[in-house]
Design a protein around this motif. Structure first.
Motif: not given
Lengths: 258, 266
Positions: B76, B78-80, B101-102, B104-105, B149
């Motif tokens: 969680r 890390a993002a690419i 979107f990321p 959403r939860r 994003r």
């Protein structure tokens, strides 16, 4: 400017010309033949004008459309669900492919007698035939669409921790939608074929039944009026589907620069 | 120095039993707040390395630790951002929904999520485009959306895979300055690992440049950049140190013998 405007008119004009020519040839040929087996275009048109608006005829159409809609809905639900599964999972594909490939090779018409045997002479057997036949083009196109989803989309889903069910519904379904709609479009035309054929055997109503009855009653103008109606109906269903597709896939067509 | 954010040890990836590995013996650390660049030729194992770092592909041997925890699936923290923005953004969602979107939860009110999306869009220079669709934006703007994003969930490390290889030169310069700005933000400056084949870009952006070279790909050099910040496209790129560094790196990529210390590094 003038030439391009002229050109835009030539296409439709040619279309009308061909239509008129074919109808004219039919009229002349049937007139010369003078046989009750081949009614003239004007006889058929007149009969269609009388028959089409009657409640009897429209109730046959309603029966057929009810079966068509039910079969289509069942096929779409099963075809899309299985297509997502087979397209997304190698294991599911390996397990189900031999079975599905065999089943797919069976012409839907061939299961009519068996369907009547199992489900009886009612709506259920007709709907089963339609659903069976429509399921495969939808399934195959859905699976194809899922397999064609770019790696970046899958990787993005993985990075964003999208679980299996959510991945199917929120990523694969929309990403494969252009391909799914192509499958549904095939089903729109094929469904009409199957509903008519399924009504040829042991049915009490529907357009297929209507055609058979007119044939046995020697009412050939009414028979051709029924066929003409199917042509029109097929055309309208297709146009309607295209309208829906343009709406549902607006993002896709505009992204592709159309 | 503090504990590294990302610790990569003896990483090796083989796609088949025959032939050389894609990368081998890759060991390095990334420290908090660092902007590290990895340069190498196209097809030299850069993308393989990045996929291993973010847990999209398991390594054959070796390990990756993020914040001291072994990476075995996408973490969680890390993002690419991928090179091909036209494929990584979801074309059926508008810009706002793509960036949302990321989240959403996450259990915060929708209005708060919305505010976060607006804030991160502003951060990447895209105020007020939330209602537009990706295909209504230019390539450079689409890549900004992809960066937004990636940043919206406030990752500890941002991995960039050749992010500016598909845009024109002027847009590329703007996006490079955007990366510098995001890295230097006072409150939540992010640690960045930037993979590229563009030596000038690596030198211009990074605190430190790793050279990935050879078959299989290995880290053949680690060069400290040491150019003053803030960096400016014209000033920085015309400084004598910039030119010396890029020449040195050109040499290292061309002749991939392992080099331990180099004249230009401090």
């Amino acid at each position: 400017m003038k030439t391009s405007a002229a050109r835009r008119l030539v296409g439709p004009a040619l279309g009308v010309l061909v239509f008129v020519a074919v109808t004219g040839i039919w009229q002349l040929w049937a007139g010369a033949e003078d046989s009750f087996l081949v009614p003239t275009a004007s006889e058929v048109a007149k009969r269609a004008w009388d028959v089409w608006p009657t409640s009897d005829f429209l109730s046959e159409v309603g029966q057929s459309m009810k079966r068509y809609a039910a079969g289509f809905a069942i096929a779409a639900a099963i075809g899309i669900a299985l297509g997502l599964l087979v397209g997304a999972s190698h294991a599911a594909r390996r397990t189900l492919d031999p079975f599905l490939e065999c089943l797919r090779a069976v012409p839907a018409i061939a299961i009519v007698p068996a369907a009547i045997l199992i489900l009886g002479l009612g709506d259920a057997s007709r709907i089963a035939v339609i659903a069976f036949g429509l399921c495969f083009p939808i399934l195959v196109n859905t699976a194809e669409g899922v397999r064609g989803i770019p790696l970046e989309v899958r990787d993005t889903a993985s990075m964003l921790h999208v679980g299996r069910v959510e991945r199917a519904s929120r990523i694969y379904l929309p990403a494969a939608l252009p391909s799914i709609m192509a499958g549904l479009r095939i089903a729109v035309s094929l469904g009409l074929v199957l509903v008519i054929v399924s009504e040829f055997v042991g049915e009490q109503n529907g357009i297929g039944y209507y055609l058979i009855i007119q044939q046995s009653k020697f009412d050939y103008p009414a028979l051709y009026a029924g066929i003409l109606f199917l042509g029109l109906l097929g055309y309208l269903l297709n146009r309607l589907f295209l309208l829906v597709e343009r709406r549902v896939l607006a993002w896709h067509y505009r992204a592709a620069g159309e | 120095m503090s504990e590294p954010v990302l610790r990569v040890s003896c990483l090796e990836k083989r796609y088949s039993d025959v032939g050389p590995a894609a990368i081998a013996d890759v060991t390095f650390d990334v420290f908090g707040g660092e902007l590290l660049a990895v340069v190498g030729r196209s097809g030299g194992g850069k993308t393989t390395l990045l996929r291993l770092l973010c847990g999209l592909t398991p390594p054959t041997t070796g390990s990756v630790h993020l914040d001291g925890r072994l990476v075995s699936s996408p973490p969680r923290e890390a993002a690419i951002v991928f090179q091909d923005y036209s494929r990584s953004l979801f074309p059926w969602l508008n810009v706002g929904s793509n960036v949302m979107f990321p989240l959403r939860r996450e259990r915060e009110p929708h209005s708060e999520k919305h505010a976060r999306v607006e804030a991160v869009l502003a951060e990447v220079g895209l105020e007020g485009v939330g209602k537009k669709y990706p295909w209504q934006l230019s390539g450079g703007m689409q890549q900004r959306v992809a960066i937004a994003r990636a940043l919206v969930s406030r990752p500890e490390i941002l991995l960039l895979d050749e992010p500016f290889a598909s845009v024109d030169a002027l847009t590329r310069a703007e996006l490079q300055d955007l990366v510098l700005r995001l890295h230097e933000l006072q409150e939540h400056g992010v640690t960045i690992l930037h993979v590229t084949h563009d030596i000038d870009e690596a030198v211009y952006l990074a605190d430190r440049v790793l050279v990935l070279s050879g078959t299989p790909g290995r880290i053949v050099a680690s060069v400290d950049v040491g150019l003053p910040r803030p960096r400016k496209q014209t000033e920085t790129r015309s400084s004598s140190r910039f030119l010396a560094l890029r020449n040195e790196l050109h040499g290292l990529i061309a002749a991939p013998e392992p080099v331990q210390s180099t004249p230009a590094s401090r």
